[in-house]
Motif scaffolding. Structure first.
Motif, PDB file in Angstrom:
ATOM      1  N   ARG A 109       1.425   5.715  -6.507  1.00  0.00           N
ATOM      2  CA  ARG A 109       0.549   4.600  -6.913  1.00  0.00           C
ATOM      3  C   ARG A 109       0.637   3.453  -5.904  1.00  0.00           C
ATOM      4  O   ARG A 109      -0.381   2.865  -5.530  1.00  0.00           O
ATOM      5  CB  ARG A 109       0.939   4.103  -8.308  1.00  0.00           C
ATOM      6  N   TYR A 110       1.840   3.155  -5.479  1.00  0.00           N
ATOM      7  CA  TYR A 110       2.052   2.067  -4.516  1.00  0.00           C
ATOM      8  C   TYR A 110       1.305   2.370  -3.212  1.00  0.00           C
ATOM      9  O   TYR A 110       0.625   1.505  -2.650  1.00  0.00           O
ATOM     10  CB  TYR A 110       3.553   1.908  -4.258  1.00  0.00           C
TER      11      TYR A 110
ATOM     12  N   LYS B 179      -2.474   2.028  -3.662  1.00  0.00           N
ATOM     13  CA  LYS B 179      -2.868   0.623  -3.690  1.00  0.00           C
ATOM     14  C   LYS B 179      -2.789   0.006  -2.300  1.00  0.00           C
ATOM     15  O   LYS B 179      -3.693  -0.725  -1.872  1.00  0.00           O
ATOM     16  CB  LYS B 179      -1.979  -0.148  -4.663  1.00  0.00           C
TER      17      LYS B 179
ATOM     18  N   GLY C  65       5.433   6.490  -8.997  1.00  0.00           N
ATOM     19  CA  GLY C  65       5.312   5.080  -8.653  1.00  0.00           C
ATOM     20  C   GLY C  65       5.061   4.891  -7.167  1.00  0.00           C
ATOM     21  O   GLY C  65       4.262   4.036  -6.762  1.00  0.00           O
TER      22      GLY C  65
ATOM     23  N   ALA D  87      -1.971  10.005  -9.301  1.00  0.00           N
ATOM     24  CA  ALA D  87      -1.252   8.736  -9.206  1.00  0.00           C
ATOM     25  C   ALA D  87      -1.715   7.931  -7.991  1.00  0.00           C
ATOM     26  O   ALA D  87      -1.884   6.705  -8.072  1.00  0.00           O
ATOM     27  CB  ALA D  87       0.252   8.987  -9.139  1.00  0.00           C
TER      28      ALA D  87
ATOM     29  N   SER E 114      -6.794   0.526  -8.643  1.00  0.00           N
ATOM     30  CA  SER E 114      -6.358  -0.750  -9.215  1.00  0.00           C
ATOM     31  C   SER E 114      -6.775  -1.943  -8.361  1.00  0.00           C
ATOM     32  O   SER E 114      -6.654  -3.086  -8.797  1.00  0.00           O
ATOM     33  CB  SER E 114      -4.835  -0.761  -9.399  1.00  0.00           C
TER      34      SER E 114
ATOM     35  N   GLU F  96      -4.970   6.452  -8.919  1.00  0.00           N
ATOM     36  CA  GLU F  96      -4.775   5.353  -9.879  1.00  0.00           C
ATOM     37  C   GLU F  96      -4.389   4.068  -9.153  1.00  0.00           C
ATOM     38  O   GLU F  96      -4.913   2.990  -9.452  1.00  0.00           O
ATOM     39  CB  GLU F  96      -3.685   5.753 -10.872  1.00  0.00           C
ATOM     40  N   GLY F  97      -3.474   4.175  -8.193  1.00  0.00           N
ATOM     41  CA  GLY F  97      -3.072   3.006  -7.431  1.00  0.00           C
ATOM     42  C   GLY F  97      -4.216   2.429  -6.622  1.00  0.00           C
ATOM     43  O   GLY F  97      -4.431   1.211  -6.595  1.00  0.00           O
TER      44      GLY F  97
END
Length: 200
Positions: A185-186, A189, A182, A21, A28, A24-25
């Motif tokens: 991911r945050y 990012k 979440g 995760a 992005s 993934e963030g």
């Protein structure tokens, strides 16, 4: 292109899931490339099998020299008695040569972790990892409260301004929740965006 490494150790798969995760963030963010690697397992294979360790993890094993190739390093490992798991400590303890040459100075560092209980030493684990980053002259980034989902009191959730977390339960039966993923991911990012500004 800014390069981000998600470096982890996962005994039962919780941190492996969180690492995916985080990656993934980070991925992005346009102009950022992300690799996921893990540190070597130091527990003898027979004991690891007997203890039901998750040994079928796809991420390649990292070397210390790999760290020089990245602009950001996001470290994930479980909490063990208020500090980071020994497998990760053993890897980080080998980075003295990088410290001596200043090879990691100016890179961005972040961390994520897991514990069996809500107050199982997550914050002291972060403190230890953050100390490592600071000794290497790195810029430390956590999980901002801009990720407001971690402030919920409706359910039991991990999450900390120091980094993304998950709670596994004593028997490891609890998997990362959507709120926890979440947060991962945050954070991924957030760190990628900072890295891009500094190194992109």
């Amino acid at each position: 292109m800014a390069k981000v490494l998600v470096l982890y150790h996962s005994t039962y798969g919780h941190i492996e899931t969180m690492a995916g995760a985080v990656a993934e963030g980070a991925a992005s963010v346009e102009g950022v490339t992300v690799d996921i690697k893990r540190v070597a397992e130091t527990v003898p294979e027979e004991l690891a099998k007997a203890s039901h360790y998750k040994l079928d993890q796809a991420a390649p094993i990292a070397t210390v020299d790999d760290l020089k190739d990245y602009d950001a390093i996001i470290i994930g490992a479980g909490t063990r008695f208020g500090t980071v798991a020994s497998q990760m400590r053993a890897f980080l303890d080998q980075t003295g040569g990088l410290w001596f040459t200043g090879a990691l100075t100016g890179k961005v560092g972040g961390a994520f972790t897991a514990s069996a209980t809500q107050h199982g030493g997550q914050e002291t684990t972060f403190q230890g990892i953050h100390n490592y980053f600071l000794h290497h002259g790195m810029v430390v980034a956590g999980l901002p409260y801009g990720y407001q989902a971690m402030m919920t009191l409706d359910t039991v959730e991990g999450g900390s301004p120091y980094g993304a977390t998950t709670i596994t339960a004593g028997d490891g039966s609890r998997q990362p929740s959507e709120i926890e993923l979440g947060g991962a991911r945050y954070q991924g990012k957030h760190i990628a965006e900072i890295t891009k500004k500094l190194h992109g």
